[in-house]
Motif scaffolding. Structure first.
Motif, mmCIF file in Angstrom:
data_model
loop_
_atom_site.group_PDB
_atom_site.id
_atom_site.type_symbol
_atom_site.label_atom_id
_atom_site.label_comp_id
_atom_site.label_asym_id
_atom_site.label_seq_id
_atom_site.Cartn_x
_atom_site.Cartn_y
_atom_site.Cartn_z
ATOM 1 N N GLN A 133 0.856 -1.190 0.000
ATOM 2 C CA GLN A 133 0.000 0.000 0.000
ATOM 3 C C GLN A 133 0.892 1.240 0.000
ATOM 4 O O GLN A 133 1.822 1.352 0.807
ATOM 5 C CB GLN A 133 -0.898 0.014 1.246
ATOM 6 N N GLU A 134 0.591 2.143 -0.926
ATOM 7 C CA GLU A 134 1.344 3.396 -0.962
ATOM 8 C C GLU A 134 0.786 4.312 0.127
ATOM 9 O O GLU A 134 -0.425 4.528 0.186
ATOM 10 C CB GLU A 134 1.200 4.052 -2.336
ATOM 11 N N ILE A 135 1.660 4.833 0.986
ATOM 12 C CA ILE A 135 1.151 5.704 2.054
ATOM 13 C C ILE A 135 1.559 7.170 1.852
ATOM 14 O O ILE A 135 1.039 8.060 2.519
ATOM 15 C CB ILE A 135 1.593 5.223 3.455
ATOM 16 N N TRP A 136 2.488 7.401 0.919
ATOM 17 C CA TRP A 136 2.890 8.800 0.650
ATOM 18 C C TRP A 136 3.573 8.862 -0.702
ATOM 19 O O TRP A 136 4.279 7.956 -1.100
ATOM 20 C CB TRP A 136 3.860 9.276 1.742
ATOM 21 N N ARG A 137 3.342 9.947 -1.379
ATOM 22 C CA ARG A 137 4.086 10.220 -2.615
ATOM 23 C C ARG A 137 4.382 11.712 -2.641
ATOM 24 O O ARG A 137 3.525 12.542 -2.308
ATOM 25 C CB ARG A 137 3.270 9.823 -3.847
ATOM 26 N N GLY A 138 5.575 12.067 -3.002
ATOM 27 C CA GLY A 138 5.932 13.492 -3.031
ATOM 28 C C GLY A 138 7.314 13.695 -3.601
ATOM 29 O O GLY A 138 7.918 12.768 -4.164
ATOM 30 N N ASP A 139 7.809 14.917 -3.466
ATOM 31 C CA ASP A 139 9.133 15.253 -3.996
ATOM 32 C C ASP A 139 10.188 15.091 -2.907
ATOM 33 O O ASP A 139 10.056 15.656 -1.821
ATOM 34 C CB ASP A 139 9.143 16.700 -4.502
ATOM 35 N N VAL A 140 11.204 14.341 -3.264
ATOM 36 C CA VAL A 140 12.330 14.131 -2.346
ATOM 37 C C VAL A 140 13.595 14.585 -3.085
ATOM 38 O O VAL A 140 13.772 14.262 -4.268
ATOM 39 C CB VAL A 140 12.432 12.631 -1.956
ATOM 40 N N PRO A 141 14.450 15.364 -2.433
ATOM 41 C CA PRO A 141 15.674 15.820 -3.107
ATOM 42 C C PRO A 141 16.496 14.650 -3.658
ATOM 43 O O PRO A 141 16.599 13.602 -3.000
ATOM 44 C CB PRO A 141 16.444 16.544 -2.000
ATOM 45 N N ALA A 142 17.039 14.838 -4.840
ATOM 46 C CA ALA A 142 17.881 13.782 -5.440
ATOM 47 C C ALA A 142 19.111 13.542 -4.562
ATOM 48 O O ALA A 142 19.625 14.468 -3.931
ATOM 49 C CB ALA A 142 18.301 14.202 -6.844
ATOM 50 N N GLY A 143 19.525 12.307 -4.523
ATOM 51 C CA GLY A 143 20.717 12.004 -3.728
ATOM 52 C C GLY A 143 20.729 10.561 -3.272
ATOM 53 O O GLY A 143 19.825 9.776 -3.589
ATOM 54 N N GLN A 144 21.775 10.248 -2.554
ATOM 55 C CA GLN A 144 21.941 8.892 -2.037
ATOM 56 C C GLN A 144 21.426 8.853 -0.594
ATOM 57 O O GLN A 144 21.807 9.695 0.215
ATOM 58 C CB GLN A 144 23.437 8.532 -2.077
ATOM 59 N N TYR A 145 20.576 7.886 -0.304
ATOM 60 C CA TYR A 145 19.992 7.787 1.050
ATOM 61 C C TYR A 145 20.486 6.507 1.735
ATOM 62 O O TYR A 145 20.805 5.507 1.056
ATOM 63 C CB TYR A 145 18.463 7.815 0.977
ATOM 64 N N SER A 146 20.536 6.574 3.064
ATOM 65 C CA SER A 146 21.139 5.442 3.777
ATOM 66 C C SER A 146 20.288 4.879 4.907
ATOM 67 O O SER A 146 20.593 3.811 5.442
ATOM 68 C CB SER A 146 22.488 5.862 4.374
ATOM 69 N N HIS A 147 19.245 5.598 5.295
ATOM 70 C CA HIS A 147 18.547 5.185 6.506
ATOM 71 C C HIS A 147 17.073 5.572 6.426
ATOM 72 O O HIS A 147 16.759 6.675 5.990
ATOM 73 C CB HIS A 147 19.195 5.912 7.702
ATOM 74 N N VAL A 148 16.198 4.666 6.856
ATOM 75 C CA VAL A 148 14.752 4.951 6.876
ATOM 76 C C VAL A 148 14.196 4.572 8.253
ATOM 77 O O VAL A 148 14.482 3.487 8.761
ATOM 78 C CB VAL A 148 14.004 4.131 5.791
ATOM 79 N N VAL A 149 13.435 5.483 8.826
ATOM 80 C CA VAL A 149 12.814 5.211 10.123
ATOM 81 C C VAL A 149 11.328 5.502 10.018
ATOM 82 O O VAL A 149 10.934 6.550 9.493
ATOM 83 C CB VAL A 149 13.385 6.122 11.243
ATOM 84 N N ILE A 150 10.500 4.577 10.473
ATOM 85 C CA ILE A 150 9.073 4.906 10.546
ATOM 86 C C ILE A 150 8.658 4.913 12.012
ATOM 87 O O ILE A 150 9.022 4.032 12.787
ATOM 88 C CB ILE A 150 8.181 3.973 9.683
ATOM 89 N N TYR A 151 7.939 5.950 12.383
ATOM 90 C CA TYR A 151 7.478 6.119 13.769
ATOM 91 C C TYR A 151 6.041 5.615 13.862
ATOM 92 O O TYR A 151 5.172 6.061 13.094
ATOM 93 C CB TYR A 151 7.574 7.580 14.189
ATOM 94 N N VAL A 152 5.827 4.693 14.780
ATOM 95 C CA VAL A 152 4.516 4.036 14.887
ATOM 96 C C VAL A 152 3.815 4.525 16.157
ATOM 97 O O VAL A 152 4.355 4.437 17.258
ATOM 98 C CB VAL A 152 4.697 2.498 14.932
ATOM 99 N N SER A 153 2.627 5.057 15.982
ATOM 100 C CA SER A 153 1.914 5.589 17.152
ATOM 101 C C SER A 153 0.905 4.596 17.713
ATOM 102 O O SER A 153 0.393 4.785 18.808
ATOM 103 C CB SER A 153 1.215 6.895 16.789
ATOM 104 N N GLY A 154 0.631 3.529 16.976
ATOM 105 C CA GLY A 154 -0.314 2.549 17.513
ATOM 106 C C GLY A 154 -0.314 1.252 16.725
ATOM 107 O O GLY A 154 -0.100 1.258 15.510
ATOM 108 N N VAL A 155 -0.511 0.164 17.435
ATOM 109 C CA VAL A 155 -0.633 -1.151 16.790
ATOM 110 C C VAL A 155 -1.811 -1.864 17.447
ATOM 111 O O VAL A 155 -1.816 -2.057 18.665
ATOM 112 C CB VAL A 155 0.625 -2.022 16.981
ATOM 113 N N VAL A 156 -2.813 -2.220 16.654
ATOM 114 C CA VAL A 156 -3.970 -2.920 17.222
ATOM 115 C C VAL A 156 -4.200 -4.184 16.404
ATOM 116 O O VAL A 156 -4.451 -4.123 15.199
ATOM 117 C CB VAL A 156 -5.243 -2.038 17.186
ATOM 118 N N GLY A 157 -4.074 -5.314 17.062
ATOM 119 C CA GLY A 157 -4.261 -6.584 16.370
ATOM 120 C C GLY A 157 -5.452 -7.337 16.914
ATOM 121 O O GLY A 157 -5.745 -7.278 18.108
ATOM 122 N N GLU A 158 -6.147 -8.030 16.019
ATOM 123 C CA GLU A 158 -7.272 -8.863 16.448
ATOM 124 C C GLU A 158 -6.995 -10.284 15.985
ATOM 125 O O GLU A 158 -6.756 -10.519 14.787
ATOM 126 C CB GLU A 158 -8.563 -8.332 15.830
#
Lengths: 268, 178
Positions: free
Chosen positions: A180-205
């Motif tokens: 699922q795509e959650i975001w699309r936008g403009d990101v400066p060109a370049g080499q990237y090394s690290h990705v962090v996602i911050y999670v505010s909630g997890v609900v499992g059934e």
């Protein structure tokens, strides 16, 4: 007599706690054996009923938190301990100088505030969430709410961040090749090394019982080192694969990044 | 020179080392102690971890005189457990989690274990608050009667007497014969 018996019973409890068998104690006090035996049997029944071995994963994680706090405390102590060796007025003056220096540092030095990226349907970067099936089959639904995503360019101190347009994803719907795509936008060109996602909630059934369960996520974020390039003339799609795993037989689940299934690819 | 402060820092460092040394052995015992009170294994594990963090933050208040450090940990565990029960009691009744019982037995074994569990739980519920605390600290915390006496502020003899009375009551309610 009663006090003697209390002492003998107490000694037997101690010895059983140290790993001896009740029979050892009974043989040492044959005159009390008839009275002691059912009491030690009762002790055994209670201990057996409530016995459980804590999860090694939990114990290890708690131990790491404890030792991290201990290290932090030990690192802080030497910096201040010298104050104890000097006179009180000198200590007050030293603290005052340190406070002024700290305030000056905070005012003078700029804080590293992440640059916020804006969404754009025609943008050059798409961020996708997927799920590598592990224990996901146990769930009827597993909703993960992502509050923000941070990207770090290689060699740059200033991170980039964006707020997902779709904040909550159900991982049961994103298994294997699904995403699922959650975001699309403009990101400066370049080499990237690290990705962090911050999670505010997890609900499992759970699928079997329909009962909601807690899925643990230490530190409320998922991160991975991932080397990828973003260019201006193509759309780079980055898939962050999240997987849920069962920890031991205690009915607990843990959310983890699945690095082997994650990564970037160019769409054009 | 302020040698008093130096001594305090030195004592605190020694306490830190001792506390770290107790973690491996006492984490499990504290988790079991909490479990008997609150009935949830997961929450008992969380509280056991919290006990050590709280102890680290409160080391200044720990004094050698009185109770050994392991007994002091159980005092912290008791306070955190009481806080937890107070919070939870607003939402639900505190009850031992039957779902925590092993599920990989045959139906007959499982039923027998549940009956035994209910029998023991019923017996434990018949104890006074102090008797239950003595049993919990002795059977699950594996503290000595002397250590328990330091926590409860009773004499060693009073703790031994409470222990005997508690075990006799457990035996009677559970119907354990000679």
């Amino acid at each position: 007599m009663s006090e003697d018996f209390d002492r003998i019973l107490d000694e037997c409890v101690d010895r059983i706690n140290r790993g001896e068998s009740p029979a050892d104690c009974l043989s040492q006090y044959p005159e009390y054996a008839d009275k002691l035996r059912p009491m030690l049997k009762s002790m055994h029944a209670v201990q057996k009923t409530y016995a459980f071995t804590p999860s090694p994963d939990e114990k290890r994680a708690a131990g790491q938190r404890f030792h991290a706090a201990l290290d932090k405390r030990r690192q802080a102590t030497p910096a201040l301990s010298f104050l104890s060796a000097i006179s009180r007025p000198a200590a007050v003056a030293t603290v005052a100088v340190l406070v002024v220096a700290l305030v000056a540092t905070l005012v003078i030095l700029p804080r590293v505030i992440p640059e916020t990226l804006v969404p754009n349907t025609e943008g050059n970067f798409a961020f996708l969430i997927s799920d590598e099936p592990n224990a996901i089959g146990d769930f009827e639904s597993l909703n993960v709410t992502i509050s923000r995503v941070v990207l770090r360019a290689a060699g740059s101190v200033k991170p980039l961040e964006f707020t997902p347009e779709t904040k909550t994803v159900d991982l049961t719907q994103l298994q294997g090749e699904d995403y699922q795509e959650i975001w699309r936008g403009d990101v400066p060109a370049g080499q990237y090394s690290h990705v962090v996602i911050y999670v505010s909630g997890v609900v499992g059934e759970l699928e079997s019982t329909g009962i909601s369960v807690t899925v643990k996520l230490p530190s409320s974020k998922l991160q991975m080192s991932a080397s990828f390039e973003v260019t201006t003339d193509t759309v780079t799609s980055f898939t962050f694969d999240i997987t849920v795993v069962k920890t031991g037989n205690n009915g607990r689940y843990l959310l983890k990044p699945q690095i082997s299934e994650s990564g970037a690819r160019s769409l054009e | 020179m302020n040698t008093g402060n130096s001594e305090n820092i030195s004592a605190t460092k020694e306490y830190e080392t001792r506390l770290a040394g107790l973690y491996e052995e006492y984490y499990d015992k504290i988790a079991r102690y909490v479990y008997v009170h609150i009935g949830s294994r997961e929450e008992a594990e969380d509280i056991a971890g919290e006990v050590f963090l709280k102890a680290l933050m409160s080391l200044k208040s720990y004094r050698e005189q009185g109770v050994p450090m392991q007994a002091w940990l159980f005092r912290i565990a008791h306070n955190l457990t009481v806080d937890h029960i107070r919070k939870m009691s607003k939402h639900t009744t505190v009850q031992i989690d039957l779902a925590g019982l092993p599920a990989d037995d045959s139906p007959i074994d499982g039923a027998e274990k549940r009956m035994e569990f209910e029998r023991v739980t019923e017996a434990m519920s018949q104890l006074t608050v102090e008797q239950k605390e003595v049993i919990n600290l002795r059977f699950f915390g594996e503290l000595t009667s002397k250590e328990v006496s330091g926590i409860l502020g009773k004499s060693d003899g009073a703790v031994r007497e409470m222990q005997r009375a508690a075990i006799e009551k457990l035996r009677a309610v559970m119907g354990v014969e000679e």
